[in-house]
Structure formats: structure tokens, C-alpha cells
Design an enzyme around this catalytic site. Structure first.
Site: not given
Length: 772
Positions: A91, A243
Site C-alpha cells: 500500500d 507498505h
């Protein structure tokens, strides 16, 4: 018979073209800053995960289902990955530093992943986004600005997804049907609000992806803890959340480099979300469900619209970067100017205040004062009386009436002062009037004074004392604003003390004085003749002739004790017109004398010292100064309030300090400085527009018309000064001289003296004022 139409008088703060220019610039900056704030998700502080709300309306099969949620076409189903299958998801990217490092790890271990990208980051890093796809990975939507979708209006939620889709299309040429909302979690955390958002996304054709396992790498707990949190329990399949942006991701990269081979050793395979979904469909043996393509081609329309998105983000980012750089430049120039002023201007002041300091033997030579006047009836009597009654031994005042239509010359005639002469010439402009006055003057020390300026009794005597030094060719006096009742005029008083008089001390020490003010300036006739008199080639004739004298090797100095009181504009429109003419004229003069940059001798010294200094501190710094206020507004709204306020207050404190030094040197009350902070928000913006329009006019080759300032007669003699006419003066003086063009255009006066115009040429044409 109908009545003639009457012209309505409409008061405007600024002339219409200036209003339009200012509005366009302000609107442009506001739009750019709003776009920049939008793409950085800085409208609200929505970076906090909300608690799970009511789940009564969420189907149980969704809460207990798989991480891939399908609500397209009215469906309500979920899908899990097949056994021993992992879909790595990342993400918040793409990030120019960390995403390539994640891709290197995936490539090294022959694994693919799904990257849920933020649209604004795609716009900033299209090459990195393209590399994700080229490596066989897939993309998903993670909104455009990473907001909390629960807090947005429906139209904004749709925009967040569609803009990201278009940015991906432009950067990579592909589209995606996967979406993940910021701050989302697992199926069990879906409440009614989130369920509504998921169904909205389904109606738009998106599959919403949550996660089975969260690596918690955003907390940076260390690679070991990240691996432990990411490992699926009991060899289950999993969509795992990592991430690749949002700060230092070195721990994530290190954990991945160990996690992938460890899980492969346990029999796991790594897929993208779409590949895992297709495997799940195949394992369920549902023949009526088609498989989904990986990275399908984007529609041409999305790519075209994505171009606009990328350009807009690039423009906003670039503009803010430019503003930030200019802020640093302004800070450096301000600090540099302050240091120079403290070093050189204070040195100038200390030198003049040393006991016994003087220019040389007292200068008692007679002085001719030239007063060019065009429709100056409001202030001409006070000006002429203050000049004629000065305490210098011998004073001659020559008032050159430049075709006035308001009876200016008649007013001077009726004063009956014996040492005052009136010369009437056809309207031809200020340079022509000054050259005429010089030609008619009897003495070699020439003082030039505007028609609205009032001298103190000692000012004329003090002004010419520097001529005791034979190297001095011109002297600048100390101009004071006499009408300080209005805020606009008071701001100019502050500017005169700081921006003009303090700077003149510095310029004298550096021997590169650019301007002897038209309100109070003295010249040697020899120096004036050597540079060809007053030129009409620029609108700043005072700056032009001063630069010419510096290039010719004459010293130009500043006499702070020779004070003259002038009338400043009292409205913003009048001020704009005056400063527009000054600024444009200064640029003309700098361009005219540009060859001094490559000259040798005094001319080269002025060109390589005076011109750059004037360009930096006289043009660039005022033009860039509003950047400070732009950054203040932007910072107060979108950045940290405390840091922004400290930075702006620091700049203000520096300006206040400089102002206090200038006011102390000029022996002025510090009380007007209470309005200096307000001046930063209004006056400085006006000066910015003035300089911007002047530069535009200069670059486009436009010609500026003469702007005549409307006088109100508001300049009184100083309260402490009483001007009296000496009793021995006769009540009547010599008859006025009137010049008229005759024959081939030559103008003759008393005694058939030829009146040369600029450059010593014979006056051959009459120019009309272009008064606006």
C-alpha cells in the site's frame, strides 16, 4: 433635446487592468496551492483509524468470508485464495526510493505482488509505476490522496477512484478492477459504513480487497517481528499487507528478502491478487465464472484524461517547489541586505556623526534652483517660498512652467519674490523643462526640486556642502513624506525611511548611488553637461542621469540633514500609477546603461557593482517578497501552524529590526512601525504587482504613458519651521521669461539664449504630455 450623457465617477482601488492582473495572479496561485494541498491529502487530519461501528447490516458471509469482496452487479460474495497461496500486497506507493527496492527483492525471488497505489504518487512517479507492471506485478487503486473515505461525500469518493484509474492508465497503459480503501482492515472489521462504501465501489465495477494478515511493518518493529506477523497461521492461504511507501521501509525490504524464500520452502506459492482469484475460481470448479485478465489494456479515453491529471499534479508540485525555493532566496536576500545595511549604512552614519566631521570648507557659492511645474497650483507657492527664503547666502529660483493649464505660473508671479523667475515653455515633459531651467540658470550649482516639495530653511545650504569635495558631482537629499495622515501615505513614509534613505547610505559607501531623487537633488553644471543633461529616453530621468554620472566617474553622495517634504499619493490607485512609472523607468535606465557591465574604469565598476545590487535588492527582492506571505497562508492552512508562524514572525522581526535601525538613523519616531505588519499584507502585494506589470511592459516592448499625480496641496512646511520673507527683499522681481517655438522650432528667451534640450541639442519639437 436630450441631455448630454454624464460620465459617472467611479472610485476604484486600482485601475481596471491592475485589478484584472491581480485577480488572475491571485486566482492562479490559489488554484495551484489548493491542488497541491489536495494531492497531498492535507485538507483534514484524517490519518486516524476509526473504531469498528455497528455491523448489524453487514451479511455474516462477508464478515466471515475471504479478503476479495465482490459486490459488482448486485452480488454479495467473497473469495479466498487456494491453499498454500500468498498474495503479497503493498500500500501507499509508488515511492521512488523504496518501491524499486521491493521490486528487486520480488525479482530476485521470482515472486509477483499486487501494488495498491495512491494516484497522486502515480502522477509523481510514472516511471516507477510502469516498472511495477513491466515486472509482471499488478496494480490496484488506493485512492488518489489517501483520505479516510468514510468522511468524504459520494462524488468525492468516486473521484478518488476514477482519478487514480486515469493516472494509472496514463503512466502504464493498463487498467485495474481492484480497490482497497485507506485504513481498511480485515473482513471482521467491516461495519455498516464500510459496507456501504464497498457496495458503492462494486456499483462502479471494482472488487474490494482487504487482507488476511497484516505485517504491521508501518510500525517498524524490526524484520523478525514483521516476518512473524506476516506468516499465515497453520499453513493457511493469505492476502498479506505490506507498505512500500510512507517513510523508511528498509525493515520491510529486509523482511521480504527472508520471508519469501522461507515461505517457498514451506510449499507456498506467490501470486498476484487476480491470479489468486482465478486460481480460486478454478478450484471451485464454477464454470459460469470467467477468469479475470491481469493488467488489461486501459481505454484510450482514460489515458487522455490521465495526461491532464499528471500535468496538473506536476504543475502544482513544481509551483510549490518554486515558491519554496523563492522563499529561501527571499530569506537569503533579506538577511544579506540586513547584514550589508548594518555594516555599511551604520558605518556611514557613524562617520557623519563624528565630532568635527565636514565635507571641507563651507560652500557659499550661489545656487540656482530649478522647479519644473506642470499644474502644481496646490503646492507651488509653499514650495517656491521655502526655496527662495532658505538661509543659503545667494539663491536663485527658476520655475519652469511646462504648459500648465491651472495658472501655476501666475501664482508664482503674484508672489513677487525678487529671487524667483518664471519661465513659460510649451508643454514638453519634465526632462525638457529641467534642461530649459538649467540653460536659464545663472549659477554653476544646480538644485532640482519637484513642484510639490517644501524645503526647511537650512536644507538648501546643507544640500550643497558636499560640493566642497571636487570629486562630488551630485548630491541626494533626504526626502520626507509630509502628508502622513492616511494609512497609504504612512506606509510610504516607512518605505522612504527604510527603502530609500537607508539604502542611499549603503549606496554611497559602495560608490554606486543609482538615483538622486527628483524631489531634492543637487548637481554641478559641469557634471550635468558632461553626461548630456537630463535625458528623456527613460521615464526615470533622475535615475538615468545619476547612473550616467556614476559611469562618468563622479561621486554621488547622500546628505541626510538636507530634508525636503513632499506630498505622497493618498490612494492606492495614485500610488500604483506613480510606482509603476518609477519601476518601469528604473528598468529602462538599467537597460540603457547595461553596457557598463563590460566597461572598464568607473563605468565598469558601477556596472558590476551598482547594477547587480539594484537588480537584486531594488527589483528582485520586492518582486519576490510576497512569497513570504504566500507561504504563510499556505502553511497556516495546510502545514504545521507553529512552524509556519515561527518562520514568518522571524522574517517580520528581521524587517522590524532593520526598520528600527533606519528610523533611529533618520531621527524619526518609531510609532509608525506599529503598522509595519499590516503593510506586509497590502502594500507589499501592491509593489509586487507594480514590478510585475513593469517587467511585463518592458519585456513586451510596450510604452508607458506619463502619469500625472493629482495634488491636493497637503504638504505643509514642517511644524517647527516658520518661513519668512526677508524685509529687505523688494516686492517685485524681474518680469517672467516666456519661451515660444519660432521659425524652425528653436526656442529663444531673454537675450536670445538658445534653450537646448537633452544632450545639448537645440529644442526643435514640442511634445505633449500624455496625462492620464
Amino acid at each position: 433635446m436630450s441631455a448630454a450623457p454624464t460620465r459617472r465617477n467611479r472610485k476604484r482601488v486600482l485601475p481596471r487592468p491592475r485589478v484584472l492582473l491581480g485577480s488572475v495572479l491571485a486566482g492562479f496561485f490559489v488554484a495551484v496551492l489548493i491542488v497541491q494541498a489536495y494531492v497531498n491529502a492535507e485538507f483534514t487530519g484524517d490519518h486516524i483509524q476509526d473504531e469498528v461501528g455497528d455491523q448489524a447490516g453487514v451479511p455474516a458471509e462477508i464478515l466471515r468470508g475471504g479478503p476479495i469482496i465482490n459486490t459488482t452487479g448486485g452480488q454479495e460474495s467473497t473469495t479466498r485464495l487456494p491453499e498454500r497461496t500468498i498474495a503479497l500486497t503493498f500500500d501507499d506507493g509508488p515511492d521512488p526510493e523504496w518501491t524499486p527496492k521491493v521490486l528487486d527483492v520480488l525479482r530476485r525471488h521470482d515472486a509477483h505482488a499486487t501494488f495498491f497505489v495512491v494516484g497522486s504518487q502515480v502522477a509523481r512517479n510514472p516511471d516507477v509505476t510502469r516498472q511495477i507492471v513491466d515486472d509482471g506485478n499488478e496494480l490496484g487503486l488506493h485512492t488518489f490522496t489517501h483520505p479516510n473515505m468514510q468522511r468524504l461525500a459520494p462524488w468525492r469518493r468516486e473521484l478518488e477512484l476514477s482519478q487514480t484509474r486515469m493516472a494509472i492508465a496514463r503512466a502504464t497503459g493498463v487498467r485495474t478492477n481492484l480497490a482497497r480503501f485507506p485504513y481498511s482492515s480485515k473482513n471482521a472489521a467491516i461495519d455498516e459504513v464500510n459496507w456501504k462504501l464497498i457496495k458503492e465501489a462494486g456499483a462502479l465495477g471494482y472488487l474490494v480487497v482487504v487482507n488476511d494478515t497484516d505485517s504491521n511493518d508501518w510500525q517498524r518493529p524490526g524484520p523478525e517481528k514483521i516476518i512473524a506477523d506476516a506468516t499465515p497461521p497453520a499453513d493457511q492461504s493469505a492476502v498479506i499487507l505490506f507498505h512500500d511507501a510512507g517513510g523508511d521501509r528498509s525493515q520491510t525490504v529486509a523482511a521480504l528478502d527472508r520471508f519469501i524464500p522461507q515461505m517457498k520452502a514451506r510449499g507456498y506459492r506467490f501470486t498476484t491478487v487476480t491470479e489468486g482469484l482465478n486460481l480460486g475460481i478454478a478450484a471451485a470448479k464454477t464454470g459460469d465464472l470467467p477468469t479475470l485478465p491481469l493488467n488489461p489494456e486501459a481505454p484510450p479515453g482514460d489515458a487522455w484524461r490521465g495526461t491532464a491529471v499528471l500535468w496538473t499534479v506536476g504543475l502544482a508540485d513544481g509551483m510549490v517547489t518554486v515558491i519554496a525555493v523563492l522563499f529561501v532566496v527571499v530569506g537569503a536576500l533579506t538577511i544579506g541586505r540586513t547584514l550589508l545595511l548594518l555594516l555599511l549604512a551604520t558605518r556611514h552614519a557613524r562617520q557623519r556623526r563624528r565630532p568635527g566631521w565636514r565635507w571641507g570648507p563651507p560652500v557659499t557659492d550661489p545656487v540656482s534652483v530649478i522647479v519644473p511645474a506642470y499644474n502644481e497650483k496646490e503646492g507651488i507657492e509653499a514650495a517656491v517660498r521655502s526655496l527662495a527664503c532658505g538661509d543659503h547666502p545667494e539663491i536663485e529660483v527658476v520655475v519652469v512652467d511646462d504648459g500648465s493649464t491651472d495658472g501655476t505660473a501666475d501664482l508664482v508671479d503674484r508672489m513677487g519674490l525678487p529671487n524667483v523667475r518664471v519661465v513659460r515653455v510649451p508643454n514638453g515633459g519634465k526632462p525638457n523643462a529641467l534642461n530649459t531651467g538649467v540653460a536659464m540658470a545663472r549659477h554653476d550649482l544646480i538644485v532640482m526640486v519637484d513642484g510639490d516639495t517644501v524645503f526647511q530653511p537650512e536644507s538648501l545650504r546643507l544640500l550643497v556642502q558636499p560640493f566642497a569635495d571636487p570629486s562630488v558631482g551630485a548630491v541626494a537629499g533626504n526626502v520626507k513624506v509630509g502628508n502622513r495622515e492616511t494609512t497609504v501615505a504612512l506606509w510610504q513614509h516607512i518605505e522612504y525611511v527604510i527603502g530609500f534613505n537607508l539604502d542611499r547610505r549603503l549606496y554611497e559607501v559602495m560608490n554606486c548611488m543609482p538615483t538622486v531623487p527628483g524631489a531634492i537633488g543637487a548637481f554641478r553644471r559641469e557634471a550635468l553637461a558632461g553626461v548630456g543633461g537630463i535625458s528623456d529616453e527613460t521615464l526615470a530621468e533622475d535615475t538615468d542621469v545619476t547612473m550616467a554620472m556614476c559611469r562618468a566617474g563622479w561621486r554621488v553622495v547622500y546628505e541626510e540633514n538636507a530634508r525636503a517634504w513632499t506630498e505622497a499619493p493618498t490612494t492606492m490607485e495614485q500610488l500604483y500609477r506613480q510606482r509603476y512609472r518609477w519601476s518601469y523607468g528604473t528598468m529602462q535606465a538599467m537597460w540603457k546603461h547595461r553596457k557598463s557591465l563590460s566597461d572598464s574604469g568607473p563605468s565598469g565598476r558601477f556596472g558590476r557593482v551598482g547594477l547587480p545590487f539594484l537588480a537584486l535588492f531594488g527589483l528582485a527582492l520586492p518582486m519576490l517578497a510576497p512569497v513570504v506571505d504566500i507561504m504563510l497562508v499556505y502553511g497556516l492552512v495546510f502545514w504545521e501552524l507553529k512552524e509556519t508562524a515561527i518562520a514568518w514572525l522571524g522574517m517580520l522581526a528581521l524587517q522590524l529590526f532593520t526598520a528600527a535601525v533606519a528610523f533611529r538613523m533618520d531621527r524619526e519616531s518609531l510609532r509608525p512601525l506599529l503598522k509595519l505588519p499590516l503593510q506586509q499584507f497590502a502594500y507589499r502585494q501592491l509593489m509586487y504587482l507594480v514590478l510585475l506589470q513593469s517587467a511585463t511592459t518592458a519585456l513586451t516592448g510596450g510604452r508607458l504613458r506619463w502619469h500625472k499625480l493629482k495634488r491636493a496641496g497637503l504638504t505643509p512646511p514642517p511644524a517647527s519651521v516658520t518661513v519668512r520673507v526677508p524685509a529687505q527683499m523688494r516686492p517685485a522681481g524681474p518680469p517672467p521669461v516666456e519661451l515660444q517655438p519660432i521659425g524652425d522650432g528653436r526656442a529663444f528667451g531673454s537675450g536670445d539664449r538658445q534653450i537646448p534640450d537633452q544632450g545639448g541639442r537645440i529644442h526643435r519639437r514640442v511634445r505633449e504630455h500624455d496625462v492620464q
